[in-house]
Motif scaffolding. Structure first.
Motif, PDB file in Angstrom:
ATOM      1  N   VAL B 239       0.930  -1.102   0.236  1.00  0.00           N
ATOM      2  CA  VAL B 239      -0.020   0.268   0.551  1.00  0.00           C
ATOM      3  C   VAL B 239       1.123   0.945  -0.044  1.00  0.00           C
ATOM      4  O   VAL B 239       0.546   2.444  -0.626  1.00  0.00           O
ATOM      5  CB  VAL B 239      -0.808   0.019   1.092  1.00  0.00           C
ATOM      6  N   LEU B 240       1.924   1.157   0.968  1.00  0.00           N
ATOM      7  CA  LEU B 240       2.845   2.076   0.887  1.00  0.00           C
ATOM      8  C   LEU B 240       3.580   2.611  -0.500  1.00  0.00           C
ATOM      9  O   LEU B 240       3.851   3.370  -0.908  1.00  0.00           O
ATOM     10  CB  LEU B 240       3.921   2.134   1.705  1.00  0.00           C
ATOM     11  N   LEU B 241       3.800   1.077  -1.031  1.00  0.00           N
ATOM     12  CA  LEU B 241       4.286   1.440  -2.159  1.00  0.00           C
ATOM     13  C   LEU B 241       3.150   2.334  -3.051  1.00  0.00           C
ATOM     14  O   LEU B 241       3.977   2.902  -4.132  1.00  0.00           O
ATOM     15  CB  LEU B 241       5.079   0.308  -3.272  1.00  0.00           C
ATOM     16  N   HIS B 242       2.318   2.010  -3.646  1.00  0.00           N
ATOM     17  CA  HIS B 242       1.623   2.335  -4.350  1.00  0.00           C
ATOM     18  C   HIS B 242       1.111   3.735  -4.070  1.00  0.00           C
ATOM     19  O   HIS B 242       1.322   4.790  -4.953  1.00  0.00           O
ATOM     20  CB  HIS B 242       0.036   1.460  -4.359  1.00  0.00           C
ATOM     21  N   GLN B 243       1.470   3.896  -2.821  1.00  0.00           N
ATOM     22  CA  GLN B 243       0.183   5.825  -2.722  1.00  0.00           C
ATOM     23  C   GLN B 243       1.914   6.541  -2.727  1.00  0.00           C
ATOM     24  O   GLN B 243       1.906   7.736  -2.659  1.00  0.00           O
ATOM     25  CB  GLN B 243      -0.050   5.786  -1.159  1.00  0.00           C
ATOM     26  N   SER B 244       3.090   5.607  -2.535  1.00  0.00           N
ATOM     27  CA  SER B 244       4.120   6.949  -3.077  1.00  0.00           C
ATOM     28  C   SER B 244       3.806   7.689  -4.550  1.00  0.00           C
ATOM     29  O   SER B 244       4.280   9.447  -4.634  1.00  0.00           O
ATOM     30  CB  SER B 244       5.612   5.925  -3.319  1.00  0.00           C
ATOM     31  N   ILE B 245       3.119   7.076  -5.446  1.00  0.00           N
ATOM     32  CA  ILE B 245       2.424   8.472  -6.103  1.00  0.00           C
ATOM     33  C   ILE B 245       2.352   9.723  -5.614  1.00  0.00           C
ATOM     34  O   ILE B 245       2.065  10.916  -6.488  1.00  0.00           O
ATOM     35  CB  ILE B 245       1.241   7.824  -7.161  1.00  0.00           C
ATOM     36  N   ILE B 246       1.603  10.094  -4.073  1.00  0.00           N
ATOM     37  CA  ILE B 246       1.958  10.806  -4.004  1.00  0.00           C
ATOM     38  C   ILE B 246       3.293  11.965  -3.952  1.00  0.00           C
ATOM     39  O   ILE B 246       3.008  12.868  -4.143  1.00  0.00           O
ATOM     40  CB  ILE B 246       1.101  11.282  -2.559  1.00  0.00           C
ATOM     41  N   GLY B 247       3.454  11.129  -3.203  1.00  0.00           N
ATOM     42  CA  GLY B 247       5.028  12.097  -2.972  1.00  0.00           C
ATOM     43  C   GLY B 247       5.318  12.297  -4.385  1.00  0.00           C
ATOM     44  O   GLY B 247       6.099  13.057  -3.994  1.00  0.00           O
ATOM     45  N   LEU B 248       5.593  11.223  -4.925  1.00  0.00           N
ATOM     46  CA  LEU B 248       5.919  11.476  -6.607  1.00  0.00           C
ATOM     47  C   LEU B 248       6.035  12.663  -6.811  1.00  0.00           C
ATOM     48  O   LEU B 248       7.003  13.134  -7.749  1.00  0.00           O
ATOM     49  CB  LEU B 248       6.496  10.435  -7.155  1.00  0.00           C
ATOM     50  N   GLU B 249       4.422  12.641  -7.398  1.00  0.00           N
ATOM     51  CA  GLU B 249       3.896  13.807  -7.716  1.00  0.00           C
ATOM     52  C   GLU B 249       4.104  15.390  -7.087  1.00  0.00           C
ATOM     53  O   GLU B 249       4.620  16.553  -7.476  1.00  0.00           O
ATOM     54  CB  GLU B 249       2.192  13.518  -7.692  1.00  0.00           C
ATOM     55  N   THR B 250       3.988  15.258  -5.620  1.00  0.00           N
ATOM     56  CA  THR B 250       4.539  16.451  -5.347  1.00  0.00           C
ATOM     57  C   THR B 250       6.072  17.297  -5.475  1.00  0.00           C
ATOM     58  O   THR B 250       6.319  18.349  -5.593  1.00  0.00           O
ATOM     59  CB  THR B 250       4.306  15.391  -2.958  1.00  0.00           C
ATOM     60  N   LYS B 251       7.027  15.580  -5.179  1.00  0.00           N
ATOM     61  CA  LYS B 251       8.503  15.748  -4.770  1.00  0.00           C
ATOM     62  C   LYS B 251       8.613  17.211  -6.805  1.00  0.00           C
ATOM     63  O   LYS B 251       9.464  17.916  -7.023  1.00  0.00           O
ATOM     64  CB  LYS B 251       9.040  15.052  -5.265  1.00  0.00           C
ATOM     65  N   ALA B 252       8.001  16.416  -7.708  1.00  0.00           N
ATOM     66  CA  ALA B 252       8.290  16.617  -9.108  1.00  0.00           C
ATOM     67  C   ALA B 252       7.608  18.477  -9.347  1.00  0.00           C
ATOM     68  O   ALA B 252       8.262  18.336  -9.472  1.00  0.00           O
ATOM     69  CB  ALA B 252       7.103  16.055 -10.062  1.00  0.00           C
ATOM     70  N   ALA B 253       6.594  18.187  -8.595  1.00  0.00           N
ATOM     71  CA  ALA B 253       5.687  19.741  -8.550  1.00  0.00           C
ATOM     72  C   ALA B 253       6.170  20.497  -7.960  1.00  0.00           C
ATOM     73  O   ALA B 253       6.724  21.501  -8.753  1.00  0.00           O
ATOM     74  CB  ALA B 253       4.197  19.532  -8.462  1.00  0.00           C
ATOM     75  N   MET B 254       7.384  20.701  -6.792  1.00  0.00           N
ATOM     76  CA  MET B 254       7.883  21.005  -6.135  1.00  0.00           C
ATOM     77  C   MET B 254       9.260  21.651  -7.059  1.00  0.00           C
ATOM     78  O   MET B 254       9.752  21.976  -6.908  1.00  0.00           O
ATOM     79  CB  MET B 254       8.663  20.706  -5.037  1.00  0.00           C
TER      80      MET B 254
END
Lengths: 457, 457
Positions: B239-254
């Motif tokens: 679940v943490l793996l799939h939810q990494s999409i949250i952080g990855l998108e956030t980091k890309a945007a930042m």
């Protein structure tokens, strides 16, 4: 399919967002008929209107010649909080339907009010604040408009007093609670707070209220109190002006990708969403620059355009508001308990009524079980659980896409998805349980209702 | 202020969206402890897990060395339906607080499930479909996870059977109705459908159910039926793996705008949101490329990290699931009726537990009236009505911003806004009416609860 080319969702950049509202009336050869004073039946003056509405909004209401009206910076900043709204390419729905049609929808539900109502709420609240007022009053039925106004007033620190139709107040406690979260006072209508409310309670002790009655109470509450004005979420010209942001953003997004809609579909209650969505497209049609088909979708239970008459009528049951010339079922018409509360209004915006009368727009009416079936079909493939109001447009968009499947035409269909149905699950439950009825008024019922029309020479 | 430079909302282009999930465990020197077989207390094997979970998900669950796992195209397409989620600059909140801090939040609520849960639901449903299964079973408490899974299954035409804690089933009929809209079968738990359900009903005839019991029923329903597997919305590594999409998108945007957060805050129940949000940032910290402060925010009524012990424990009350080493209050811990249903879990993801134990992350717990006060403050200036769960992060983000106001530091604060509170208005009502309590378990209560821990050598 050109999945690679057109994204699932088109978001404008902040810099591409419209800076001015578009006033469709400026391009209309046949202008919408003026509002009349309910006592004298003469065109109402700005001075008369200013007792009820904010000064700047009265100006906008009466201005039928200025094509673009700049959006004040504070409103632009507020818009940036929840706009631009996405223009969505319904790839999943297209695939499910197996249609060659290209379907797009402008989704206005990504904000807490759950609908497009916020676009005009912030504008009206801003002008009230700008005029130095203390607060505003309004009525709400289903609750979207009341919620939107509460949000706008909370942001601007303006007092907000909402008269909520009693039956909704009791059956939709969560909507009421959202408004309280935003600091609004919410009163079940009819109430003891106003003379008109007390009168109605005395005459009909057990009444659960109506929109017409709540309007009358809200108007009285505004006009009898220093520093308050009344605001309204649909029907008025000013509302269509503010809602033009929907159409302007849609058009900008489509132009960016070279998309041209063949048919544009919107649900129609008082006309706020449909009027806003079609504005810039209809402007092109009026100026002879392009041609589009426009379809207004109404509930079969409250078909003001498709089965009403074009005449001057009261906007409220208490008959305190100005008279408007519109397609109407008569202010005495009692809409059945259709679950699309936002479409339960006896009349239609004067602007849209005139366009319809001029043959520039079509209208269809659809029964609500068909609407909920379309809503569920849409939710399952596009993810978004739509509001019952919006689902009227979905129903007809799907119908049009299925016609394309038969003919093989690759039409581009655009519809307005005005909001989400999170506070309408009671209606979905009735649908799931097979307990939803499809009331359609008989001709005799309508004929009786037309008798309530005022006699205007 | 640099309002002109950083937009209110940063949306990645579709082409900028992550194409692979990031597996944080690959960069952890101290790996999270393995799951144990509940009978033998030996590390559980893939074969054993495959009776309960889908094959590919078991692989992901046990893989602690592959840093990036490609996202299948079908899931990428589904993500495009409701992602990218916006990274929002909270200009309005900053102004209201008068803080020099720059506040950002990643908003995951713009989809019908109302939260980030959909990110893993679609992944788990996809692998079930891919394996040729007929359906999946799960439990749901507050309902977000059940809704998300219903949506994913409906899209993939997979049968979805949800065991919903009876008290929620009865008190949250609207959530149930959303799941029905997406075609899921929803059963109040405990039920007569399973042996474990019948046993519990016999022993406790009047019980209103619990998450632990619903998990046991869902696992039994999956393992006793041909072509079904069980899926879970939090705690697990997958679940943490799939939810990494949250952080990855956030980091890309930042990264796109050259923004670097100083502190990253997330609410923590089982860890799905917090783990997903921090993943790529924590990865940088683990690899020594950058440093960040991380804060997990828990309800004071269920403080597994801040007041729990780090030990092997049961994941469910029925004790049928594998044992996990985690910060836990003991599987016998009965969380009070806190309104953040999604945070009422006795344990914490093994991955986050290990990071916390290694001193790489902080944890605080906050009482719920403070959380709702922060929620309301946020709603009034930022428009979005937040979920009670998400509001835990808001509360601490505001606290951090106010510290900056005192010190004058211009820190950049990032928090996860996991979802909306549209189905939590009953809780808001209690808050408005001053009827919300702030239960905090005493040390004696926790000591008693720790006795339920299994004896693992």
């Amino acid at each position: 399919m050109s999945k690679e080319k057109i994204p699932y969702k088109i978001y404008l950049e902040e810099s591409e967002m419209p800076k001015a509202w578009y006033n469709l009336r400026a391009d209309m050869k046949n202008k919408p008929a003026p509002l009349l004073n309910p006592s004298t039946h003469k065109p109402i003056t700005a001075e008369e209107l200013e007792h009820v509405f904010c000064k700047e909004l009265v100006k906008q209401e009466l201005d039928d010649h200025t094509p673009y009206i700049p959006i004040p910076q504070d409103i632009l900043d507020f818009y940036k909080m929840y706009r631009p709204a996405p223009l969505v390419r319904a790839y999943c729905l297209e695939e499910k339907l197996g249609t060659p049609a290209k379907i797009y929808y402008k989704f206005e539900g990504n904000n807490t009010s759950g609908s497009h109502k916020l676009n005009s709420a912030i504008a009206q609240a801003y002008y009230a604040k700008h005029q130095g007022l203390k607060g505003v009053t309004t009525e709400t039925g289903a609750g979207q408009w009341g919620t939107a106004l509460s949000m706008a007033c909370s942001y601007l620190e303006l007092d907000c007093r909402v008269y909520m139709v009693k039956v909704s107040y009791e059956q939709k406690p969560f909507r009421r609670e959202v408004m309280r979260t935003y600091g609004a006072s919410v009163t079940p209508s009819p109430s003891n707070q106003t003379a008109v409310g007390r009168k109605i309670l005395q005459e009909h002790p057990g009444t659960t209220g109506s929109l017409g009655c709540a309007i009358s109470e809200a108007v009285e509450a505004a006009t009898s109190r220093e520093g308050y004005r009344y605001v309204l979420g649909s029907v008025l010209n000013q509302v269509l002006l503010h809602q033009s942001i929907i159409g302007l953003e849609t058009k900008a997004a489509m132009d960016k990708y070279g998309i041209r809609p063949d048919v544009i579909i919107g649900c129609a209650g008082g006309g706020s969403n449909l009027g806003g969505l079609i504005s810039p497209f209809m402007g092109e049609k009026l100026r002879g620059e392009a041609d589009y088909r426009f379809i207004a979708v109404e509930p079969a239970s409250c078909p003001s355009l498709s089965r009403g008459v074009y005449a001057y009528d009261y906007c409220d049951t208490g008959k305190v508001c100005p008279l408007a010339k519109m397609y109407t079922l008569g202010s005495g018409f009692i809409p059945s308990a259709n679950h699309a509360g936002g479409l339960r209004y006896h009349g239609m915006s004067s602007t849209l009524s005139q366009l319809y009368d001029d043959g520039l727009m079509e209208a269809v009416s659809v029964p609500q079980t068909d609407v909920f079936a379309a809503a569920e079909q849409f939710a399952r493939v596009e993810g978004i659980l739509p509001a019952p109001e919006s689902s009227h447009a979905i129903k007809v968009a799907i119908d049009e896409a299925m016609k394309c499947k038969e003919t093989g035409e690759e039409k581009t269909i655009l519809f307005g998805l005005t909001g989400t149905g999170y506070f309408d699950m009671y209606a979905y439950e009735k649908f799931h349980d097979g307990k939803m009825d499809d009331y359609i008024p008989t001709d005799a019922v309508l004929a009786e209702s037309f008798k309530s029309l005022p006699d205007v020479k």
